[in-house]
Structure formats: C-alpha cells, structure tokens
Scaffold this active site. Structure first.
Site, PDB file in Angstrom:
ATOM      1  N   GLY A 254     -13.284  58.855  44.669  1.00  0.00           N
ATOM      2  CA  GLY A 254     -12.976  57.136  44.647  1.00  0.00           C
ATOM      3  C   GLY A 254     -12.506  56.682  46.509  1.00  0.00           C
ATOM      4  O   GLY A 254     -13.574  56.322  46.634  1.00  0.00           O
ATOM      5  N   ALA A 255     -12.163  57.454  47.364  1.00  0.00           N
ATOM      6  CA  ALA A 255     -11.790  57.018  48.819  1.00  0.00           C
ATOM      7  C   ALA A 255     -11.049  58.709  49.133  1.00  0.00           C
ATOM      8  O   ALA A 255     -10.806  59.261  48.606  1.00  0.00           O
ATOM      9  CB  ALA A 255     -10.532  56.045  48.950  1.00  0.00           C
ATOM     10  N   MET A 256     -11.301  58.261  50.323  1.00  0.00           N
ATOM     11  CA  MET A 256     -10.530  59.544  51.278  1.00  0.00           C
ATOM     12  C   MET A 256     -10.195  58.914  52.892  1.00  0.00           C
ATOM     13  O   MET A 256      -9.606  58.310  53.281  1.00  0.00           O
ATOM     14  CB  MET A 256     -11.777  60.287  52.210  1.00  0.00           C
ATOM     15  CG  MET A 256     -11.574  60.897  52.962  1.00  0.00           C
ATOM     16  SD  MET A 256     -10.783  62.357  52.446  1.00  0.00           S
ATOM     17  CE  MET A 256      -9.198  63.602  52.568  1.00  0.00           C
ATOM     18  N   GLU A 257      -8.596  59.559  53.098  1.00  0.00           N
ATOM     19  CA  GLU A 257      -8.055  59.400  54.052  1.00  0.00           C
ATOM     20  C   GLU A 257      -7.749  59.700  55.585  1.00  0.00           C
ATOM     21  O   GLU A 257      -6.228  60.447  55.830  1.00  0.00           O
ATOM     22  CB  GLU A 257      -5.922  59.839  53.084  1.00  0.00           C
ATOM     23  CG  GLU A 257      -6.040  61.305  53.478  1.00  0.00           C
ATOM     24  CD  GLU A 257      -6.289  62.223  51.839  1.00  0.00           C
ATOM     25  OE1 GLU A 257      -7.092  61.064  51.156  1.00  0.00           O
ATOM     26  OE2 GLU A 257      -5.700  62.850  52.075  1.00  0.00           O
ATOM     27  N   HIS A 290      -3.244  54.355  47.826  1.00  0.00           N
ATOM     28  CA  HIS A 290      -2.292  55.840  47.368  1.00  0.00           C
ATOM     29  C   HIS A 290      -3.654  55.890  48.904  1.00  0.00           C
ATOM     30  O   HIS A 290      -2.438  56.248  49.882  1.00  0.00           O
ATOM     31  CB  HIS A 290      -4.008  55.881  46.263  1.00  0.00           C
ATOM     32  CG  HIS A 290      -4.047  57.138  46.438  1.00  0.00           C
ATOM     33  ND1 HIS A 290      -3.655  58.291  45.717  1.00  0.00           N
ATOM     34  CD2 HIS A 290      -4.198  58.353  47.083  1.00  0.00           C
ATOM     35  CE1 HIS A 290      -3.395  59.757  45.558  1.00  0.00           C
ATOM     36  NE2 HIS A 290      -3.834  59.735  46.756  1.00  0.00           N
ATOM     37  N   GLU A 291      -4.282  55.912  49.471  1.00  0.00           N
ATOM     38  CA  GLU A 291      -5.293  56.676  50.727  1.00  0.00           C
ATOM     39  C   GLU A 291      -4.379  56.066  51.603  1.00  0.00           C
ATOM     40  O   GLU A 291      -4.147  56.872  52.680  1.00  0.00           O
ATOM     41  CB  GLU A 291      -6.321  55.894  51.213  1.00  0.00           C
ATOM     42  CG  GLU A 291      -7.209  55.497  49.756  1.00  0.00           C
ATOM     43  CD  GLU A 291      -7.107  57.304  49.283  1.00  0.00           C
ATOM     44  OE1 GLU A 291      -7.148  58.615  49.903  1.00  0.00           O
ATOM     45  OE2 GLU A 291      -8.135  57.742  48.174  1.00  0.00           O
ATOM     46  N   HIS A 294      -1.220  58.532  52.006  1.00  0.00           N
ATOM     47  CA  HIS A 294      -0.960  59.465  52.866  1.00  0.00           C
ATOM     48  C   HIS A 294      -1.295  59.912  54.461  1.00  0.00           C
ATOM     49  O   HIS A 294      -1.216  61.075  54.586  1.00  0.00           O
ATOM     50  CB  HIS A 294      -2.640  59.578  52.201  1.00  0.00           C
ATOM     51  CG  HIS A 294      -2.918  61.092  50.893  1.00  0.00           C
ATOM     52  ND1 HIS A 294      -2.348  61.598  50.631  1.00  0.00           N
ATOM     53  CD2 HIS A 294      -3.950  60.018  50.029  1.00  0.00           C
ATOM     54  CE1 HIS A 294      -2.945  61.510  49.033  1.00  0.00           C
ATOM     55  NE2 HIS A 294      -3.678  61.157  49.248  1.00  0.00           N
ATOM     56  N   GLU A 313      -0.765  64.732  46.901  1.00  0.00           N
ATOM     57  CA  GLU A 313      -2.054  64.396  45.847  1.00  0.00           C
ATOM     58  C   GLU A 313      -0.729  64.064  45.037  1.00  0.00           C
ATOM     59  O   GLU A 313      -0.502  62.825  44.170  1.00  0.00           O
ATOM     60  CB  GLU A 313      -2.737  65.328  45.561  1.00  0.00           C
ATOM     61  CG  GLU A 313      -3.959  65.297  46.086  1.00  0.00           C
ATOM     62  CD  GLU A 313      -4.329  64.127  46.960  1.00  0.00           C
ATOM     63  OE1 GLU A 313      -4.085  63.399  46.498  1.00  0.00           O
ATOM     64  OE2 GLU A 313      -5.687  64.221  47.613  1.00  0.00           O
TER      65      GLU A 313
HETATM   66  N1  B3K Z   1      -8.138  63.433  49.054  1.00  0.00           N
HETATM   67  C1  B3K Z   1      -9.164  62.998  48.515  1.00  0.00           C
HETATM   68  C2  B3K Z   1     -10.064  63.780  48.001  1.00  0.00           C
HETATM   69  C3  B3K Z   1     -10.909  64.036  48.249  1.00  0.00           C
HETATM   70  C4  B3K Z   1     -11.625  65.510  47.273  1.00  0.00           C
HETATM   71  C5  B3K Z   1     -12.449  66.572  47.512  1.00  0.00           C
HETATM   72  N2  B3K Z   1     -13.027  66.786  46.575  1.00  0.00           N
HETATM   73  C6  B3K Z   1      -9.291  61.271  48.089  1.00  0.00           C
HETATM   74  C7  B3K Z   1      -7.518  61.163  47.430  1.00  0.00           C
HETATM   75  O1  B3K Z   1      -7.603  61.764  46.651  1.00  0.00           O
HETATM   76  O2  B3K Z   1      -6.952  60.142  48.249  1.00  0.00           O
HETATM   77 ZN    ZN Z   2      -4.662  61.287  47.074  1.00  0.00          ZN
END
Ligand code: B3K
Ligand code: ZN
Length: 849
Positions: A254-257, A290-291, A294, A313
């Site tokens: 979905g996305a990355m922080e 969510h991101e 984080h 998470e």
């Molecule tokens: N921390 C990332 C997920 C990374 C997945 C790596 N395979 C997104 C999230 O949980 O916000």
């Molecule tokens: Zn996350």
C-alpha cells in the site's frame, strides 16, 4: 540443481551489531541500466558487541571499489554481502557499486516505474542499493546527493542544495536503512502547508505523474487531519520542515513510511469522486494517516529486529483505526475492522500459516507482513488499553515516547513501559505476543435467586509448532438486558485469566439476556448456543452497536449453515428481524448497510469445517444466492423505500454521512435488481456522476447477467485511467457465476492491458479470483490451475507479490479429498520450479506443512 532449503533465522539468536554508524553520505549517479552508488560511512566499534567481525549486507551489487580510511581494500564477496578486515577503532568505509534499476522487476531496492526512479527498502531492500549493515538497530544520519537529469529528485529530510543536474538532501534524524528513500523523475506537486502546535511551518507536497494533479486534494486534506490528530490525541508533533508523499504505480504493497518521504502505491493516495469509490476514499484517508503516524511509532522509535515488527505495525494500525473512528463513525469502523480481521487474520490463525504476533523464526521477513502482525497486533493493543483504562494507556504512551525516542526497541520494552506506568504485571498478557491461534471461549449461563452466572471456558487449538496453549488474559466486555430491552447491567469488563471461570451478577428480577464480547473486546471466537430468538432480540435491542450487528450476522450465519447442511429453507426469523432493522430510521444508514451484509463464503466454509463437514463451495454459494433472493422477495417494499430515501442530492462528498447513505441505497439496489432484472441498476449506471454509484450499478448488472453492454461502455469510458481499469478487471471476476470465474479470469490475463509487472493489475485479476471462493474452488480445478500458471510466471519477476498470493491456498485442508489433491498438485508444481524464490518457497512449504 535446486538450492539448499533456505535457512530460518531465530529471534533467540539476536546479537547486537558489531559496528555502529554515526553518519552516511551517499551519492547516486542515476542511469536506468547502470546507476552508480557511492557511499562514505563512518563506523565505530559497538561497545556492547560480542564480536569484532566486520560484514556488510549486499545483494545484486557490482562492487567497483572499496576503501578503508582512504586505502583501497579487497573484501571477500558472497551472494549476500561482504566481509573485510578493519581497524579496531573508528574508521571510514568508502565504496562504489553499480546497480541496474531498470532491470529490477522485484520492486525492492532502487527500481523504475514508468520512467521514474523510486525505492522500497523495508524490510531488507537497502542491501540491493549498497553494501551496508541492513538491520534496523543500526541507525545513522543520512546525507544524500542525487545526480541525474530528472526534473525532480527527492530523498529523506530537508533539501539543502540543488542545481543543474543535482540535488542534496540531509535528514537530521538518525534512522535505520529501511527508512531510506529516493525518488527521481518527471513529477508535479500538489502543495500544502501545516503549522504544528509549537509553531513549526511544514511544507507539504503530494508528488504525482503529470495528469494526476487533480487527484491529490483529498490526500492532502487527510494528511493535515492526521498531523493535527496526532498532536491532539498522542501529543506528537512533526519534526522536519518538509513532508513529501509520492505516488508510484508499481508498488508491492500500500505505502511506505520513509522518513519525510512517504512513497505510496498510487491506488492508496490518488482520489477523485469520478474515479474512486467511497471505500477507496476511506482507505486512502486511513493509509495516509497510518504512514504519517509511523513517524513516531516506527521511525522515531523503531524495531530492534524484524521479529519486533508488530511493535510498530500493530501500534500504528491501532492508531490509524482510532483516527478513522474519530473522523467517521466509531461503531461502523469497528464492525468493518472485525469483518476484515475474521476474513484475513482468523483464516490465517486457523491454518498452516498461523504464527504469533511476535514470531520466533522466519526465512523471509517479507512473508511476515501479515494480518496477524498488523491486525491482531492492533487488537492486542486494544485489549491492553481496555485492561489498563484510557487514562493509564495515554500515560504509558507518554512514557514510551519519553523513554524510547531514538531507540530500536522490543516488545519487552513496550510491555515494561506499561508495567512501570500502571504497576500491573503483564506476564500473562505477553502470551498474546508469543502464542499463535485464535482462542475459543465457550459460554454457558444459569440463573437462580436473582443471581445470573456466566460460565466461561477458554481453549486455543494447536498451531504449527505450538501444541499447548496456556490460558490467556482475555477482557470480555459484557452487558445484560431485561426482556423488555432495557439494560440492567451496563458494559462491564470481565477479566478472564483462567481456563474456566464463572462471573456472577446479583440482584436481578429475572434471567437477563447477555450481550457478550461487546465492541469485540478481544480477538476470540465466542461459542454459545444462543438460539435464533435471542439473536433476534439482541438485533432489535442491544445498546452495543457491535453486538447488535453481530446478532444479525449470527442469525444469518446459523440459518445459512442449516440451509447448507440440512437443506433447510431460508430462516423466517432472520428475514423478519433484518427487515425490522432495515426499516428503523433511527439507525445510521451505514450501520444498516453493514447489517444487511451476509457472512462471506469463506466464513461459512470455515464454520462448516469447524463443525466437522468438508465445505462444498458451490453449495455455500447457492445457499447465499437463495437467501439473497428470498430476502429480496420479502423486502421489496423496504428496498424500494430505502433506495428512494437515501439518494444523495448534494454535491458529492466522501464523508461518513454521504457514504453511509450511498451504501444503504446500493444495498437496496442489489435487492431491487433481483426483482427487476437490472432496470433500476441500468438507470443508476446511466446517470451516475461518481464511481461509487457507477461501480455499484455495474456490479448489480453483472450479477443479473445483464452487464455486457455496461462492461464494454465502462472500458471505453475509463481505458485511460489505470486505477479504474483495475476495478474493471476485478468486477468481472468477482461477479461471475462460479463455473465461469476461472475462464473469465484467464481471458482477462490475455487482455492487452494485463501485465505481470504491475502488482495492482495482478491483484485486480488473480486476487479477485481468489476472493471468489466458489469460482476459485470450482470442482474443475481450473481456478487453481490458472493461479498456479500465473504465480509460476510471476515468481522470477516479483517474488514478494507471488509469495503473498500463495496464501490463497492456505485453506486447502478444509476441503474434500478431490480438491485437496488438486491443490496439492499445484503447490508441488510451484515447488518443482527451478530457482524458485526464497519467498515463495517458504510460503508453499509452510502451506503444505
Ligand atoms: N511498513 C510498510 C510495509 C513494508 C512491507 C515490506 N514488505 C508499510 C506500512 O506498514 O506502513
Ligand atoms: Zn505500517
């Protein structure tokens, strides 16, 4: 020759890093097939280390040169990294490597998407960029120089210099390598601005491909709302002068922080009323939150090692669900979360992939970004909050931020904070982190002399590698109702700590009706023979919205199970009760829409399996169809009235009130379509001015077998919009009759717009098939075969997405011998592939058990 079986790593083997880093300087000379990465890293021996061996992770890198304190060195290279003799004192490591982002289809490390450079480093992707100690407990301050001809070149932190062909970035906050990010390409920004409560002016941007500018406003609004909410609720402020979000089309999740530079799958940030549904808007708002959240729970306080993944998470999912509850309707959000938890996490927890919220071993960490780590991880935090109370929860969180800011922390650290803040012993609570499996709580009751007694017994079935499950502490929220519907006992938390326990309620005039596990206060399965009359009573009278919904769901489920198992007719008590509920205009339309939902095919399959019957997917599908048809017949007047009453005339807004109205009207439309064959749906399709209305109408038409013309028209209208075309792929499969689903999906994989290289398109097609159980599990085995064919083609390109999709097979043991044989044949076909990825190998091996 096949590689040796991949070796697991164990939490118990954790050792501190041999060397720590104070700062890192990286220079990228971008080129699609030959990017050069120069690194200059200041290492120092870690006083807490057990060894002085120097080794760095590195994969798929061509080492051009390396030097220590300016003197060239020749390290020993392996497939996974390098080792080298180093001084027993601080030193500077310099290296130059070459990588090929354009050839990187795994979408991990530095890769290209539509001509744009981007990165994904969590969990272990940084080692595909340069040699580095790629583990989260090594935190460093990064300075990054990007050289290239892209008009926009971004990295973490603040922009410190830019000129012709270069940009320089500096991130003052020490971070692990998995939070590193770089983006370069032709991008345009939707700007915004936020003033933190202490007065810091933050520049915000959402960066997109030219043409997508019109789809950023909602995301920007959601970002600002998240920033404000985290200040107000958790006292957390943003800590840089700049916050960038970039939308990328090819993305594994979905996305990355990444610190200061969040990278999003474009489907999780781009939104417009014409192209996105209400559900898309809600999801985008939640993922942006969510991101953003984080930044504190994940970035400022990160994980010591990947076994602690739920530390960031679970907590961040918990925080984003609190946010959504505050922005929208809390009961509706709770019901949605529980539906998703049961569909994904309970399924996982009751099959061969079951693992604890904190696993003790893994082969490939990417396989552990699961519903258990995320959603059950969040439920565990919800229980903790219930047990200690709201005030103590926020006090403990303050202590967590104070004590661990800048740390790479563990679950032990997290629980210690709660113990210190509250004085409570959390030894037993820890089992929620260590033990896999969904507890069953059996409930019986009795009443004598004005005292009502609930007898509870807990039991958790064995999971792979864990036979015995000692009792856990389970907070069970209970209320009691009198027969006239008044509440005689307001919600009270029963703390179950033993295997069997009884709880008494005195001073009652008559035997009450219990409302058990209100708000779904623990992720457990309640087993109780309540009977249809009690369920109907609770659906009508329960003051707890979750349990009111649950009563309707249970009533439907029991009726459906009787239809499937015994050939019973649709249950009139359900039809009557649900009709009364739907008519009750005092209830939130969104709630009513959810209450009109039926248990999923997968839920019913699990229930049949739990009851000792191998589920027949076709029979489940037919029972659901029969019940839907009977309900549509019984509710014709109600459906017509609800449809008319909940048409939204105001300009489109994705807010909770409008989306609730549309959800209820569209639930009514589905009923109307079963009677009129699609006439009303066609009218809605023709006049729709937003995607929610258009897609719901198209779904109804496809269900009615009258969707061909609208499907073609939809494609013509939207062929330029990749995110809408993803919906077009899914919808045709999800609404197909079981015998047609695999054929339609196979045909769609031949469509010119289908590509294995885009995970969204792959999920829209194959994921849609796996989410249509009667089609996927059709007795012909065609669904299994198609999925396997595609997984085998995808694995060499993109192991992560392949491995994730393998979980479609995780329920194979539920089914009859023929289906089991068909599925295991396909799983063995996957395992027999030469050079199968470690990711897929681990998943398939675990599924086979
Ligand atoms: N921390 C990332 C997920 C990374 C997945 C790596 N395979 C997104 C999230 O949980 O916000
Ligand atoms: Zn996350």
């Amino acid at each position: 020759m096949k590689d040796a079986a991949p070796q697991p790593i164990f939490l118990a083997d954790y050792t501190p890093p041999a060397y720590l880093i104070s700062d890192v300087q990286l220079t990228f000379r971008l080129s699609p097939s030959a990017t050069r990465v120069l690194s200059r890293i200041s290492f120092r021996p870690n006083p807490d280390a057990k060894s002085r061996d120097f080794s760095l992770h590195g994969e798929n890198l061509t080492l051009i040169s390396a030097a220590i304190d300016g003197a060239p060195v020749t390290p020993t290279l392996t497939e996974t990294g390098l080792s080298c003799d180093v001084p027993d004192a601080p030193f500077i490591w310099e290296a130059e490597v070459e990588i090929a982002p354009a050839a990187n289809t795994a979408l991990e490390g530095l890769y290209m998407s539509n001509g744009m450079y981007c990165t994904q480093c969590e969990a272990e992707g940084f080692r595909k960029i340069t040699y580095y100690p790629d583990r989260p407990d090594v935190m460093a301050v990064f300075s990054v120089r990007i050289e290239g001809d892209a008009p926009v070149m971004l990295s973490n932190g603040n922009l410190v210099a830019q000129g012709d062909g270069f940009a320089e970035w500096h991130d003052p906050w020490p971070k692990p390598a998995y939070l590193f990010a770089l983006v370069a390409g032709e991008l345009v920004n939707h700007p915004g601005q936020f003033t933190t409560r202490s007065g810091r002016e933050v520049e915000l941007n959402i960066w997109v491909r030219p043409g997508d500018e019109g789809k950023c406003a909602f995301g920007m609004q959601a970002l600002k709302a998240s920033m404000r909410w985290d200040e107000e609720v958790y006292g957390r402020e943003y800590d840089l002068d700049l916050f960038n979000i970039v939308a990328v089309d090819d993305f594994n999740m979905g996305a990355m922080e990444n610190k200061g530079l969040n990278i999003f799958n474009s489907s999780c940030v781009l939104a417009s009323p014409e192209t996105s549904t209400d559900a898309n808007f809600e999801r985008i708002e939640a993922i942006i939150a969510h991101e953003y959240f984080h930044n504190w729970t994940g970035n400022r306080i990160t994980c010591r090692d990947w076994f602690q993944l739920c530390l960031k998470e679970g907590l961040t999912v918990y925080r984003d669900s609190q946010f959504t509850s505050d922005m929208r309707s809390a009961p509706v959000k709770r019901i949605e979360d529980v539906i998703a938890l049961r569909a994904r996490q309970f399924r996982e927890d009751n099959g061969p992939l079951a693992h604890p919220v904190r696993p003790s071993s893994f082969v490939e960490i990417n396989n552990f970004y699961t519903a258990t780590i995320y959603e059950k991880g969040a439920e565990v935090i919800g229980m903790l909050k219930t047990l200690v109370g709201d005030e103590a929860y926020y006090r403990a969180l303050d202590l967590y931020f104070e004590r661990h800011d800048g740390d790479a922390a563990t679950i032990e650290d997290w629980l210690k904070v709660f113990e210190d803040a509250t004085g409570r012993d959390l030894t037993q609570f820890r089992r929620w982190y260590d033990d896999a499996g969904t507890p069953r709580v059996t409930v019986t009751d009795d009443f004598a002399d004005g005292t009502y007694t609930l007898h509870l017994r807990q039991h958790t079935p064995p999971t792979p590698g864990q036979e015995d499950k000692p009792p856990r502490v389970i907070p069970i929220a209970v209320g009691l109702l009198a027969s006239d519907g008044t509440e005689v006992q307001a919600t009270k938390i029963l703390e179950m700590t033993e295997e069997a326990q009884s709880f008494r309620f005195g001073g009652l005039a008559a035997k009450p009706v219990p409302s058990i596990l209100r708000g779904f206060s623990a992720p457990v399965i309640i087993e109780r023979d309540a009977g249809a009359a009690e369920r109907a009573f609770l659906l009508a009278h329960d003051t707890d919205p979750f349990n009111k919904w649950e009563a309707g769901r249970e009533l439907a489920r029991e009726g459906l199970l009787a239809m499937i198992r015994d050939g019973a007719a649709p249950d009139d008590r359900y039809l009557d009760a649900i009709q009364t509920m739907a008519r009750d205009d005092s209830l939130d339309p969104a709630f009513r829409a959810l209450a009109l939902g039926l248990p999923s095919q997968d839920d019913l399959a699990q229930a049949l399996h739990d009851g000792g019957t191998a589920p027949d997917p076709q029979a489940i599908w037919e029972a659901l169809e029969t019940l839907r048809q009977a309900r549509a017949q019984a509710m014709q007047d109600v459906a017509t009235r609800l449809y008319a009453q909940h048409q939204v005339t105001a300009p489109y807004s994705p807010d909770a009130a409008q989306s609730g109205a549309r959800a209820l009207a569209n639930a009514a439309l589905a009923m109307i379509t079963r009677i009129d064959g699609g006439a009303q749906a066609q009218r809605q399709y023709d006049s729709a001015d937003n995607m929610t209305q258009q897609l719901a109408a198209l779904g109804c038409l496809l269900q009615a077998g009258n969707g061909a013309a609208a499907t073609a028209a939809f494609y013509d209208q939207w062929q330029h919009d990749r995110l809408v075309i993803d919906k077009w792929f899914s919808l045709q499969i999800v609404n197909a009759a079981p015998q047609d689903a695999a054929r339609i999906a196979r045909e769609l994989t031949q469509h010119p717009d289908f590509t294995l290289k885009n995970p969204n398109r792959f999920r829209a097609t194959l994921g849609a098939l796996t989410m249509s159980p009667a089609g996927f599990h059709h007795a012909s085995g065609a669904g299994y075969e198609l999925l396997t064919d595609c997984l085998i083609k995808l694995d060499p390109l993109n192991p992560q997405t392949t491995a994730r999709m393998c979980s479609a097979f995780e329920t194979w043991r539920r089914y009859d011998a023929d289906r089991q044989a068909l599925i295991t044949r396909q799983l063995h076909r996957i395992l027999a592939q030469p050079n199968l990825s470690r990711d897929t190998n681990e998943m398939v091996s675990r599924i086979l058990g």
